[in-house]
Design a protein around this motif. Structure first.
Motif, mmCIF file in Angstrom:
data_model
loop_
_atom_site.group_PDB
_atom_site.id
_atom_site.type_symbol
_atom_site.label_atom_id
_atom_site.label_comp_id
_atom_site.label_asym_id
_atom_site.label_seq_id
_atom_site.Cartn_x
_atom_site.Cartn_y
_atom_site.Cartn_z
ATOM 1 N N GLY A 16 0.813 -1.207 0.000
ATOM 2 C CA GLY A 16 0.000 0.000 0.000
ATOM 3 C C GLY A 16 0.848 1.259 0.000
ATOM 4 N N PHE A 17 1.949 1.223 0.751
ATOM 5 C CA PHE A 17 2.858 2.370 0.817
ATOM 6 C C PHE A 17 3.471 2.649 -0.554
ATOM 7 C CE2 PHE A 17 7.137 4.119 1.697
ATOM 8 C CZ PHE A 17 6.790 5.245 2.439
ATOM 9 N N ILE A 18 3.950 1.602 -1.206
ATOM 10 C CA ILE A 18 4.590 1.763 -2.510
ATOM 11 C C ILE A 18 3.566 2.164 -3.576
ATOM 12 C CG2 ILE A 18 5.800 0.510 -4.352
ATOM 13 C CD1 ILE A 18 7.206 -1.093 -2.121
ATOM 14 N N GLU A 19 2.391 1.536 -3.553
ATOM 15 C CA GLU A 19 1.344 1.895 -4.508
ATOM 16 C C GLU A 19 0.864 3.325 -4.291
ATOM 17 O OE1 GLU A 19 -1.812 -0.918 -4.298
ATOM 18 O OE2 GLU A 19 -0.642 -2.559 -5.205
ATOM 19 N N GLY A 20 0.759 3.712 -3.019
ATOM 20 C CA GLY A 20 0.326 5.071 -2.726
ATOM 21 C C GLY A 20 1.301 6.109 -3.255
ATOM 22 N N LEU A 21 2.598 5.894 -3.046
ATOM 23 C CA LEU A 21 3.595 6.830 -3.558
ATOM 24 C C LEU A 21 3.633 6.824 -5.081
ATOM 25 C CD1 LEU A 21 6.585 6.542 -1.051
ATOM 26 C CD2 LEU A 21 5.196 8.551 -1.542
ATOM 27 N N ALA A 22 3.393 5.656 -5.677
ATOM 28 C CA ALA A 22 3.347 5.605 -7.143
ATOM 29 C C ALA A 22 2.207 6.477 -7.656
ATOM 30 C CB ALA A 22 3.168 4.169 -7.610
ATOM 31 N N GLY A 23 1.100 6.494 -6.934
ATOM 32 C CA GLY A 23 -0.022 7.338 -7.321
ATOM 33 C C GLY A 23 0.298 8.820 -7.230
ATOM 34 N N TYR A 24 1.291 9.160 -6.407
ATOM 35 C CA TYR A 24 1.725 10.546 -6.288
ATOM 36 C C TYR A 24 2.883 10.875 -7.226
ATOM 37 C CZ TYR A 24 -1.031 10.487 -1.978
ATOM 38 O OH TYR A 24 -2.044 10.367 -1.062
ATOM 39 N N GLY A 25 3.271 9.908 -8.072
ATOM 40 C CA GLY A 25 4.318 10.165 -9.055
ATOM 41 C C GLY A 25 5.675 9.606 -8.709
ATOM 42 N N TYR A 26 5.804 8.927 -7.570
ATOM 43 C CA TYR A 26 7.081 8.325 -7.178
ATOM 44 C C TYR A 26 7.043 6.857 -7.602
ATOM 45 C CZ TYR A 26 7.589 12.554 -4.393
ATOM 46 O OH TYR A 26 7.673 13.859 -3.984
ATOM 47 N N VAL A 27 7.579 6.569 -8.782
ATOM 48 C CA VAL A 27 7.454 5.256 -9.400
ATOM 49 C C VAL A 27 8.752 4.470 -9.238
ATOM 50 C CG1 VAL A 27 6.972 4.007 -11.538
ATOM 51 C CG2 VAL A 27 5.800 6.181 -11.053
ATOM 52 N N GLU A 28 8.632 3.278 -8.659
ATOM 53 C CA GLU A 28 9.808 2.443 -8.423
ATOM 54 C C GLU A 28 10.489 2.096 -9.742
ATOM 55 O OE1 GLU A 28 11.007 -1.548 -5.857
ATOM 56 O OE2 GLU A 28 8.902 -1.163 -6.336
ATOM 57 N N GLY A 29 11.803 2.277 -9.785
ATOM 58 C CA GLY A 29 12.565 1.991 -10.990
ATOM 59 C C GLY A 29 12.691 3.178 -11.923
ATOM 60 N N GLU A 30 11.904 4.229 -11.660
ATOM 61 C CA GLU A 30 11.982 5.429 -12.498
ATOM 62 C C GLU A 30 12.598 6.594 -11.714
ATOM 63 O OE1 GLU A 30 8.270 6.405 -14.313
ATOM 64 O OE2 GLU A 30 7.973 4.392 -15.167
ATOM 65 N N ASN A 31 11.945 6.994 -10.636
ATOM 66 C CA ASN A 31 12.474 8.114 -9.859
ATOM 67 C C ASN A 31 12.560 7.820 -8.367
ATOM 68 O OD1 ASN A 31 9.758 8.079 -9.357
ATOM 69 N ND2 ASN A 31 9.375 10.207 -9.939
ATOM 70 N N VAL A 32 12.385 6.556 -7.996
ATOM 71 C CA VAL A 32 12.553 6.180 -6.590
ATOM 72 C C VAL A 32 13.039 4.735 -6.522
ATOM 73 C CG1 VAL A 32 10.157 5.383 -6.332
ATOM 74 C CG2 VAL A 32 11.445 6.087 -4.307
ATOM 75 N N THR A 33 13.908 4.482 -5.548
ATOM 76 C CA THR A 33 14.419 3.141 -5.286
ATOM 77 C C THR A 33 14.068 2.765 -3.855
ATOM 78 O OG1 THR A 33 16.259 3.401 -6.820
ATOM 79 C CG2 THR A 33 16.482 1.687 -5.141
ATOM 80 N N TYR A 34 13.555 1.553 -3.667
ATOM 81 C CA TYR A 34 13.225 1.067 -2.326
ATOM 82 C C TYR A 34 14.263 0.051 -1.864
ATOM 83 C CZ TYR A 34 8.685 3.267 -2.969
ATOM 84 O OH TYR A 34 7.684 4.179 -3.180
ATOM 85 N N ILE A 35 14.724 0.224 -0.650
ATOM 86 C CA ILE A 35 15.641 -0.727 -0.033
ATOM 87 C C ILE A 35 14.864 -1.377 1.101
ATOM 88 C CG2 ILE A 35 17.885 -1.040 1.076
ATOM 89 C CD1 ILE A 35 18.646 1.739 -0.097
ATOM 90 N N LYS A 36 14.497 -2.656 0.923
ATOM 91 C CA LYS A 36 13.564 -3.308 1.834
ATOM 92 C C LYS A 36 14.263 -4.330 2.723
ATOM 93 C CE LYS A 36 10.230 -3.136 -1.957
ATOM 94 N NZ LYS A 36 9.425 -3.950 -2.885
ATOM 95 N N TYR A 37 13.864 -4.320 3.997
ATOM 96 C CA TYR A 37 14.308 -5.330 4.958
ATOM 97 C C TYR A 37 13.044 -5.916 5.579
ATOM 98 C CZ TYR A 37 18.982 -3.337 4.535
ATOM 99 O OH TYR A 37 20.193 -2.887 4.047
ATOM 100 N N GLU A 38 12.813 -7.210 5.309
ATOM 101 C CA GLU A 38 11.596 -7.844 5.779
ATOM 102 C C GLU A 38 11.853 -9.288 6.213
ATOM 103 O OE1 GLU A 38 7.945 -6.497 3.377
ATOM 104 O OE2 GLU A 38 9.543 -6.499 1.886
ATOM 105 N N GLU A 39 10.901 -9.884 6.872
ATOM 106 C CA GLU A 39 10.669 -11.307 7.132
ATOM 107 C C GLU A 39 11.656 -12.074 8.002
ATOM 108 O OE1 GLU A 39 9.872 -13.447 3.564
ATOM 109 O OE2 GLU A 39 8.107 -12.307 3.128
ATOM 110 N N PRO A 40 11.935 -11.753 9.194
ATOM 111 C CA PRO A 40 12.190 -10.405 9.700
ATOM 112 C C PRO A 40 13.665 -10.106 9.523
ATOM 113 C CG PRO A 40 12.170 -11.953 11.513
ATOM 114 C CD PRO A 40 11.903 -12.768 10.255
ATOM 115 N N PRO A 41 14.054 -8.859 9.443
ATOM 116 C CA PRO A 41 15.460 -8.518 9.195
ATOM 117 C C PRO A 41 16.285 -8.518 10.475
ATOM 118 C CG PRO A 41 14.182 -6.529 9.424
ATOM 119 C CD PRO A 41 13.203 -7.673 9.568
ATOM 120 N N ASP A 42 17.608 -8.441 10.309
ATOM 121 C CA ASP A 42 18.481 -8.076 11.426
ATOM 122 C C ASP A 42 18.280 -6.580 11.609
ATOM 123 O OD1 ASP A 42 20.609 -7.088 12.958
ATOM 124 O OD2 ASP A 42 21.940 -8.693 12.328
#
Length: 287
Positions: A16-42
């Motif tokens: 939802g966070f990534i889709e929401g920002l994409a709706g505001y023009g922040y598109v992954e791979g174009e003008n924003v990069t996400y660095i994700k730590y999940e499941e669960p990280p150190d």
């Protein structure tokens, strides 16, 4: 943008966070990069890496991760957007209108009493509820306190079982005391990451379940809490304001919207007949 999420079952918030920002023009791979730590990280390594890389913003889920991130990011003034249970009681903010440091976010506390009430309305006659818990985050203790207060008001007895390992949880679920009428799932990272095991037990033992967090899709009979996809999008709106230049500390903390979910497949297995007026009140029904 960095993302730290130790809740394996909560990825819809990230989506939802990534889709929401994409709706505001922040598109992954174009003008924003996400660095994700999940499941669960150190967590410590994740926080340190994002701060060292001097990211533009960090999105966090849960109080412990948010606290570590706020502390580490303060020196470089990296803004933090969080989703936590209660930022004020946890000391992450002075008040909802006065975030602390360069942070803001979403509070999810407030749905526990109503979740219990919906359970009692859906399944009349419940008198004693089994509550497994691991106190691995302030939200666990806070949600238990909310549940205890609500249980007193409704005349319900709680049987709380503290568990700290998978083995302890297995033993606890295998030895639920006689007389238990239902199971309630609290806001504990460990418990939420094992919710499938709890639901399997509830179905085998024919015990209704409830949670103050959206779990109807996983098999929870009654869920009353924030919608994970929606709250991720709600957090993205705060992130957009920060990326546009508004200091995070100038953006009030918001409270998430609560939704009622009912799983009719679970109701069928349990032999529970949900009244039509309750179904009409539901936001999400799983058939």
């Amino acid at each position: 943008i960095g993302i730290i999420n130790p809740l394996m079952s909560q990825d819809d918030r990230i989506r939802g966070f990534i889709e929401g920002l994409a709706g505001y023009g922040y598109v992954e791979g174009e003008n924003v990069t996400y660095i994700k730590y999940e499941e669960p990280p150190d967590e410590d390594a994740a926080v340190g890496n994002l701060v060292n890389r001097n990211v533009d913003l960090i999105f966090t889920i849960t109080t412990p991760v948010t606290r570590k991130t706020m502390t580490a990011a303060a020196e470089k003034k990296i803004p933090v957007v969080f989703i936590v249970y209660d930022p004020v009681s946890s000391g992450l903010a002075e008040s909802l209108t006065s975030p602390r440091g360069n942070t803001t976010g979403i509070q999810t506390r407030g749905s526990t009493p109503r979740a219990l009430q919906w359970l009692l309305l859906a399944v009349p006659g419940i008198r004693q509820i089994f509550v497994p818990v691991k106190f691995d985050t302030p939200a666990a203790a806070q949600s238990l306190a909310d549940l205890r207060e609500a249980a007193v008001n409704f005349g319900i007895k709680l049987t709380v079982s503290e568990v700290n390992t998978q083995e302890e949880l297995d033993r606890s679920l295998a030895s639920i005391p006689a007389g238990i009428d239902a199971i309630y799932v609290l806001r504990s990272i460990f418990i939420l990451n094992n919710v499938d095991k709890i639901i399997d037990t509830s179905l085998a033992e024919k015990l209704p379940t409830a949670a103050a967090i959206e779990k109807s899709e996983e098999g929870m009979l009654i869920s009353y809490g924030t919608n994970r996809l929606n709250i991720g999008k709600q957090a993205s709106c705060l992130a957009r304001m920060i990326l546009q230049g508004i200091p995070a500390s100038d953006i009030p903390i918001e409270v998430g919207e609560f939704f009622l979910g009912i799983n009719l497949r679970t109701a069928s297995v349990l032999g529970v007949d949900i009244q039509k007026d309750i179904l009409f009140s539901a936001d999400n029904i799983v058939y």
